[in-house]
Design a protein around this motif. Structure first.
Motif, PDB file in Angstrom:
ATOM      1  N   LEU A  48       0.812  -1.314  -0.124  1.00 13.85           N
ATOM      2  CA  LEU A  48       0.001  -0.076  -0.062  1.00 13.85           C
ATOM      3  C   LEU A  48       0.950   1.392  -0.021  1.00 13.85           C
ATOM      4  N   ILE A  49       1.912   1.378   0.714  1.00 12.07           N
ATOM      5  CA  ILE A  49       2.895   2.340   0.865  1.00 12.07           C
ATOM      6  C   ILE A  49       3.453   2.477  -0.528  1.00 12.07           C
ATOM      7  N   ASP A  50       3.987   1.575  -1.205  1.00  9.13           N
ATOM      8  CA  ASP A  50       4.432   1.642  -2.465  1.00  9.13           C
ATOM      9  C   ASP A  50       3.528   2.200  -3.835  1.00  9.13           C
ATOM     10  N   LEU A  51       2.166   1.797  -3.554  1.00 11.78           N
ATOM     11  CA  LEU A  51       1.058   2.382  -4.266  1.00 11.78           C
ATOM     12  C   LEU A  51       0.683   3.702  -4.015  1.00 11.78           C
ATOM     13  N   HIS A  52       0.827   4.473  -3.026  1.00 10.15           N
ATOM     14  CA  HIS A  52       0.430   5.586  -2.644  1.00 10.15           C
ATOM     15  C   HIS A  52       1.771   6.353  -2.057  1.00 10.15           C
TER      16      HIS A  52
END
Length: 278
Positions: A48-52
């Motif tokens: 999720l961190i990589d996506l946002h």
């Protein structure tokens, strides 16, 4: 400091690695907001961190440690400059009869479910008061205030959080701070597998336990998607005058109304005796 749109809001969410907390974080991000996601174990948030990138910051937090809660909230303000929406969601389930719970289990459980919520409230209130705005969501349980066999300690902690939230709401309203107590029903969160502690069972309760299991099996319905609750919470966070309490889930709502009626029916036959007492 990550560069993000000036008009996006900042969320601070505890217990954000899975279940409802994870769904709240994803819904806020999808709405264009920024999120400080906290949990004891952050590894589940990597994708999720990589996506946002730039809009989601994950911070390690054990809500039972008051000084760590205060420091993490201060760090969150440093990251994005403010807090607009706080979701006090971290919690666990203690399953077992009241007699069966050990002192260690009871204290550890309430350290998370009650004191954790208290420390978060104490940490964020000065921030929101200084801003003159903010919305605190405290996650309790549908029908908070009632108890049922085998979940007495869990119910007690959630009832305490509900009472705490009611008091806090009155105290902080003059400062522009809103408080909503979320009362979720059954969601597919994994709480029953990953976030559960069980007592050592006493055989004197075997028959009662068997009856409860039969009743649960007959009444069981598919658990709801946490994202449905999260979308509602995002909507609530944008309201100028949100409700003080909100039951999350249609079945849970009907059950709560039924429980309230049962409590009323239990008091009514004893009205004369109550009045004689003063």
């Amino acid at each position: 400091m990550p560069q993000t749109p000036d008009d996006s809001r900042v969320w601070f969410i505890t217990g954000a690695s899975r279940g409802l907390g994870r769904a709240f974080a994803e819904a806020a991000l999808d709405a264009g907001d920024r999120v400080i996601a906290t949990a004891r174990d952050l590894s589940a948030l990597d994708a999720l961190i990589d996506l946002h990138q730039g809009r989601l910051v994950a911070l390690t937090l054990d809500v039972t440690r008051r000084e760590q809660v205060l420091a993490t909230v201060a760090r969150a303000v440093e990251v994005f400059g403010r807090l607009d929406v706080v979701v006090s969601n971290a919690g666990q389930l203690l399953y077992g009869m009241v007699e069966e719970a050990t002192e260690e289990q009871a204290r550890a459980h309430l350290d998370v479910n009650f004191f954790g919520a208290l420390w978060v409230a104490q940490a964020v209130t000065p921030v929101l008061r200084a801003q003159g705005s903010g919305h605190l969501f405290q996650v309790t349980v549908a029908g908070a205030g009632g108890g049922s066999a085998s979940t007495g300690l869990y119910a007690a902690g959630k009832a305490a959080v509900s009472a705490l939230g009611e008091a806090l709401a009155e105290e902080v309203e003059p400062f522009g701070i809103k408080v909503t107590l979320l009362e979720p029903g059954e969601y597919d969160t994994g709480l029953g597998e990953l976030g559960i502690t069980a007592t050592d069972e006493l055989d004197v309760y075997d028959e009662a336990r068997a009856r409860m299991m039969d009743g649960w099996s007959e009444a069981a319905e598919p658990a709801a998607d946490p994202r449905r609750a999260a979308d509602v919470v995002v909507e609530l966070s944008r309201m100028d005058s949100p409700p003080r309490h909100l039951v999350l889930g249609g079945t849970a709502y009907d059950d709560v109304l039924g429980e309230f009626q049962e409590r009323t029916d239990a008091y009514t036959p004893w009205a004369e005796l109550s009045r004689r007492a003063g």
